[in-house]
Structures are given as structure tokens and as C-alpha cells.
Design a protein around this motif. Structure first.
Motif, PDB file in Angstrom:
ATOM      1  N   ASP A  42     -11.633  -9.647  26.753  1.00  0.00           N
ATOM      2  CA  ASP A  42     -11.624  -9.430  27.996  1.00  0.00           C
ATOM      3  C   ASP A  42     -11.944 -10.827  28.816  1.00  0.00           C
ATOM      4  O   ASP A  42     -11.754 -10.894  29.983  1.00  0.00           O
ATOM      5  N   GLY A  43     -12.706 -11.409  27.764  1.00  0.00           N
ATOM      6  CA  GLY A  43     -12.972 -12.819  28.495  1.00  0.00           C
ATOM      7  C   GLY A  43     -14.018 -13.005  29.553  1.00  0.00           C
ATOM      8  O   GLY A  43     -14.385 -13.926  30.169  1.00  0.00           O
ATOM      9  N   ALA A  44     -15.132 -12.011  29.638  1.00  0.00           N
ATOM     10  CA  ALA A  44     -15.998 -11.810  30.631  1.00  0.00           C
ATOM     11  C   ALA A  44     -16.939 -12.834  30.417  1.00  0.00           C
ATOM     12  O   ALA A  44     -17.379 -13.877  31.352  1.00  0.00           O
ATOM     13  N   LEU A  45     -17.417 -13.375  29.296  1.00  0.00           N
ATOM     14  CA  LEU A  45     -18.296 -14.269  28.855  1.00  0.00           C
ATOM     15  C   LEU A  45     -17.772 -15.810  29.075  1.00  0.00           C
ATOM     16  O   LEU A  45     -18.187 -16.505  29.811  1.00  0.00           O
ATOM     17  N   THR A  46     -16.361 -15.832  28.881  1.00  0.00           N
ATOM     18  CA  THR A  46     -15.622 -17.193  28.974  1.00  0.00           C
ATOM     19  C   THR A  46     -15.658 -17.494  30.509  1.00  0.00           C
ATOM     20  O   THR A  46     -15.744 -18.797  30.857  1.00  0.00           O
ATOM     21  N   SER A  47     -15.273 -16.350  31.374  1.00  0.00           N
ATOM     22  CA  SER A  47     -15.388 -16.800  32.618  1.00  0.00           C
ATOM     23  C   SER A  47     -16.697 -17.075  33.384  1.00  0.00           C
ATOM     24  O   SER A  47     -16.766 -17.839  34.440  1.00  0.00           O
ATOM     25  N   GLY A  52     -11.801 -21.212  30.506  1.00  0.00           N
ATOM     26  CA  GLY A  52     -11.146 -21.086  29.266  1.00  0.00           C
ATOM     27  C   GLY A  52      -9.731 -21.942  29.211  1.00  0.00           C
ATOM     28  O   GLY A  52      -9.119 -21.956  28.122  1.00  0.00           O
ATOM     29  N   SER A  53      -8.973 -21.962  30.385  1.00  0.00           N
ATOM     30  CA  SER A  53      -7.822 -22.480  30.339  1.00  0.00           C
ATOM     31  C   SER A  53      -7.442 -23.871  29.788  1.00  0.00           C
ATOM     32  O   SER A  53      -6.423 -24.338  29.308  1.00  0.00           O
ATOM     33  N   SER A  54      -8.632 -24.542  30.003  1.00  0.00           N
ATOM     34  CA  SER A  54      -8.496 -25.990  29.487  1.00  0.00           C
ATOM     35  C   SER A  54      -9.143 -26.308  27.881  1.00  0.00           C
ATOM     36  O   SER A  54      -9.192 -27.248  27.411  1.00  0.00           O
ATOM     37  N   MET A  55      -9.225 -25.006  27.523  1.00  0.00           N
ATOM     38  CA  MET A  55      -9.587 -25.055  26.015  1.00  0.00           C
ATOM     39  C   MET A  55      -8.628 -24.742  24.977  1.00  0.00           C
ATOM     40  O   MET A  55      -8.106 -23.832  25.146  1.00  0.00           O
ATOM     41  N   ILE A  97     -17.474 -20.944  21.783  1.00  0.00           N
ATOM     42  CA  ILE A  97     -16.295 -20.895  21.535  1.00  0.00           C
ATOM     43  C   ILE A  97     -15.660 -19.762  22.654  1.00  0.00           C
ATOM     44  O   ILE A  97     -16.156 -18.708  22.658  1.00  0.00           O
ATOM     45  N   PRO A  98     -14.587 -20.076  23.052  1.00  0.00           N
ATOM     46  CA  PRO A  98     -13.839 -19.177  24.102  1.00  0.00           C
ATOM     47  C   PRO A  98     -13.407 -17.879  23.558  1.00  0.00           C
ATOM     48  O   PRO A  98     -13.044 -17.781  22.323  1.00  0.00           O
ATOM     49  N   CYS A  99     -13.121 -17.036  24.426  1.00  0.00           N
ATOM     50  CA  CYS A  99     -12.588 -15.622  23.979  1.00  0.00           C
ATOM     51  C   CYS A  99     -11.179 -15.772  23.320  1.00  0.00           C
ATOM     52  O   CYS A  99     -10.135 -16.745  23.542  1.00  0.00           O
ATOM     53  N   PRO A 100     -10.890 -14.885  22.641  1.00  0.00           N
ATOM     54  CA  PRO A 100      -9.491 -14.862  21.933  1.00  0.00           C
ATOM     55  C   PRO A 100      -8.188 -14.433  22.791  1.00  0.00           C
ATOM     56  O   PRO A 100      -8.382 -13.405  23.365  1.00  0.00           O
ATOM     57  N   ALA A 101      -7.400 -15.407  22.879  1.00  0.00           N
ATOM     58  CA  ALA A 101      -6.092 -15.065  23.686  1.00  0.00           C
ATOM     59  C   ALA A 101      -5.222 -13.995  22.888  1.00  0.00           C
ATOM     60  O   ALA A 101      -4.642 -13.036  23.529  1.00  0.00           O
ATOM     61  N   ASP A 123     -28.513 -24.099  14.603  1.00  0.00           N
ATOM     62  CA  ASP A 123     -29.895 -23.647  14.594  1.00  0.00           C
ATOM     63  C   ASP A 123     -29.741 -21.770  14.933  1.00  0.00           C
ATOM     64  O   ASP A 123     -30.203 -21.129  14.211  1.00  0.00           O
ATOM     65  N   TRP A 124     -28.801 -21.726  15.968  1.00  0.00           N
ATOM     66  CA  TRP A 124     -28.656 -20.283  16.299  1.00  0.00           C
ATOM     67  C   TRP A 124     -27.079 -19.990  16.589  1.00  0.00           C
ATOM     68  O   TRP A 124     -26.530 -20.881  17.131  1.00  0.00           O
ATOM     69  N   CYS A 125     -26.495 -18.995  15.978  1.00  0.00           N
ATOM     70  CA  CYS A 125     -25.265 -18.754  16.241  1.00  0.00           C
ATOM     71  C   CYS A 125     -25.158 -17.625  16.827  1.00  0.00           C
ATOM     72  O   CYS A 125     -25.638 -16.279  16.359  1.00  0.00           O
ATOM     73  N   ILE A 126     -24.844 -17.387  18.050  1.00  0.00           N
ATOM     74  CA  ILE A 126     -24.674 -16.135  18.985  1.00  0.00           C
ATOM     75  C   ILE A 126     -23.424 -15.478  19.240  1.00  0.00           C
ATOM     76  O   ILE A 126     -22.551 -16.281  19.856  1.00  0.00           O
ATOM     77  N   LEU A 127     -23.069 -14.515  18.936  1.00  0.00           N
ATOM     78  CA  LEU A 127     -21.799 -13.698  19.040  1.00  0.00           C
ATOM     79  C   LEU A 127     -21.920 -12.543  20.174  1.00  0.00           C
ATOM     80  O   LEU A 127     -22.767 -11.547  19.594  1.00  0.00           O
ATOM     81  N   ASP A 128     -21.235 -12.693  21.437  1.00  0.00           N
ATOM     82  CA  ASP A 128     -20.948 -11.485  22.186  1.00  0.00           C
ATOM     83  C   ASP A 128     -19.955 -10.620  21.438  1.00  0.00           C
ATOM     84  O   ASP A 128     -18.845 -11.026  21.557  1.00  0.00           O
ATOM     85  N   ALA A 129     -20.119  -9.796  20.783  1.00  0.00           N
ATOM     86  CA  ALA A 129     -19.364  -9.058  19.857  1.00  0.00           C
ATOM     87  C   ALA A 129     -18.030  -8.260  20.311  1.00  0.00           C
ATOM     88  O   ALA A 129     -18.179  -7.712  21.619  1.00  0.00           O
ATOM     89  N   PRO A 130     -16.979  -8.455  19.690  1.00  0.00           N
ATOM     90  CA  PRO A 130     -15.980  -7.828  20.302  1.00  0.00           C
ATOM     91  C   PRO A 130     -15.840  -6.302  20.254  1.00  0.00           C
ATOM     92  O   PRO A 130     -16.496  -5.767  19.491  1.00  0.00           O
ATOM     93  N   HIS A 131     -15.157  -5.767  21.232  1.00  0.00           N
ATOM     94  CA  HIS A 131     -15.147  -4.459  21.317  1.00  0.00           C
ATOM     95  C   HIS A 131     -14.462  -3.823  20.261  1.00  0.00           C
ATOM     96  O   HIS A 131     -13.090  -3.745  20.088  1.00  0.00           O
ATOM     97  N   ARG A 132     -15.068  -3.230  19.240  1.00  0.00           N
ATOM     98  CA  ARG A 132     -14.065  -2.418  18.039  1.00  0.00           C
ATOM     99  C   ARG A 132     -14.735  -1.135  17.789  1.00  0.00           C
ATOM    100  O   ARG A 132     -15.540  -0.697  18.259  1.00  0.00           O
TER     101      ARG A 132
END
Length: 239
Positions: A42-47, A52-55, A97-101, A123-132
Motif C-alpha cells: 500500500d506504500g503508506a511508509l514510502t509516501s 518512491g517514483s524516483s527510486m 527501501i521503498p514499498c514493492p510495486a 546496526d538496526w534493520c527495521i521492517l514495516d511488515a507486509p500485510h500477510r
């Protein structure tokens, strides 16, 4: 070797994305190398973070790199593929890392492998987890050092969060609770549940509370959470 944080919620609208972003900002402000990943189509974090369109590459492209299916010329049978470094873009003091198209071919195993590779660089890898499904979420959370369950303090939301918690294999130290959009006045008025009730219903130790409020209030809450993640003994912020 870095640490992996996976932010999850039992349903949408629980402040998970905002909490993940706030944690990345606070940890990077403390001098850590931080990678923030938007796993949600849904790209909420990317927005919230960038255009994200430039990535060129995104989370899906980086995760598909770890599938067992062969790829050639930047493509696999499921879609585009890239190296992890190619999908990481500098943004606001951390890499992003932007959201998956296109999230086809992005399974729980490939997400685990992506997280494993990322922890070697940051040092830290943070994932806004996908809706699964809950079962998929439980699978890729096994790669997390800390799984952060985000929920509001409403009874129905807490019950759903508790169901998710029971599917997670992590022991108590690796599964923590963040209560979002907390309003003390609504707790006193009986419209929201107390923190003790939140902890008992979800079945996870409390990591922090993010009150309803303006940016300075949210930043203070995120700084408090970041300090606790780093092992410092600090009190919860005053609510």
C-alpha cells in the motif's frame, strides 16, 4: 552483526507504520546505521518518507533476489530482481527501501533471507511488515531480534493483537508491545483500556506507549522506545 526489528499489527490503522518510522528516526539520530524497509504494497511508509517514483528498485526486487528460482539480466520468472545495496536509498539520516510495486514471488522465506543479509550491513534493520496471513507473519518474524506488536488500546484491537501474539514463536524478551494513539482521558472515561489490561490481553511485555499528540510528543515517545531498545533503563514517558 546488526539487530532486526519487525513491526507488525493484527489489522491496519494501528499506528504500526508511524511507529516504525519514528523508531528509525530516533535510532539514527543516536548515531546508529539504520535501514528502514517498507514491506507493504500500500506504500503508506514510502509516501511518508520519500517520493518512491524516483527510486528504481524496491522491497520486492530486493527480496526476490533470495528466491531459489534462477534469474538473468535483472529479471526472474516472478519479476524484477536487484542486489540489496541497489534498493537502499539515503533518506533523513537512514537508508530506506521503498514499498514493492509488485510483491509476486515475495514469500516469507525470501523476506527472512533479506533481513539476514541486511543485518550484516546495518546496526538496526527495521521492517514495516507486509500485510500477510498470521502464519506468514509468524514465519518471517523468526528472523527478528524483536517483534514489535503495535495496537491501539481498544478492546477489539487488543483481542486481535492477542491472537497474533499467540501465533508468534518468540519468547517474551523478543516479542514486545507498543500501545499507540493512547489518550489518558479516554482511559479514565472507559473508552480505552488501561495499560495493564493491554499487556494482559496481548500477552507481551510493554516496550513503549505513543500518545495521541503532535510531533514533539510523538518524537519524545519514540526516543523513549529507542532508549529501551538500546538496553537503557528508562521509565516510560509521562502520559
Amino acid at each position: 552483526m546488526g539487530r532486526v526489528l519487525v513491526f507488525v499489527s493484527a489489522c491496519g490503522g494501528q499506528g504500526r507504520t508511524s511507529a516504525a518510522l519514528a523508531a528509525a528516526q530516533s535510532l539514527s539520530a543516536g548515531g546508529s546505521r539504520v535501514l528502514l524497509m517498507d514491506g507493504c504494497a500500500d506504500g503508506a511508509l514510502t509516501s511518508m518518507v520519500a517520493d518512491g517514483s524516483s527510486m528504481l528498485y524496491d522491497f520486492g526486487d530486493a527480496a526476490r533476489r533470495f528466491n531459489s528460482a534462477p534469474f538473468l539480466g535483472g529479471m526472474s520468472e516472478d519479476g524484477a530482481v536487484c542486489e540489496l545495496d541497489d534498493a537502499c536509498y539515503p533518506c533523513e539520516g537512514f537508508d530506506f527501501i521503498p514499498c514493492p510495486a509488485d510483491d509476486s514471488g515475495v514469500g516469507a522465506q525470501s523476506i527472512c533471507s533479506l533481513l539476514e543479509a541486511a543485518r550484516e550491513r546495518y546496526d538496526w534493520c527495521i521492517l514495516d511488515a507486509p500485510h500477510r496471513s498470521f502464519s506468514d507473519t509468524a514465519y518471517f518474524c523468526t528472523e527478528a531480534d524483536v517483534t514489535v506488536i503495535c495496537t491501539e488500546a481498544a478492546e477489539q484491537k487488543l483481542t486481535a493483537a492477542g491472537k497474533l501474539r499467540r501465533l508468534l514463536a518468540e519468547e517474551d524478551e523478543r516479542c514486545r508491545l507498543v500501545v499507540t494513539r493512547y489518550r489518558s482521558a479516554d482511559v479514565r472515561g472507559g473508552r480505552l483500556c488501561s495499560l495493564d489490561h493491554c499487556i494482559d490481553t496481548v500477552g507481551a511485555r510493554l516496550l513503549g506507549v505513543i500518545p495521541e499528540g503532535d510531533r514533539p510528543v510523538i518524537k519524545a515517545a519514540a526516543d523513549n522506545i529507542a532508549a529501551r531498545l538500546c538496553g537503557r533503563r528508562v521509565r516510560l514517558m509521562k502520559l
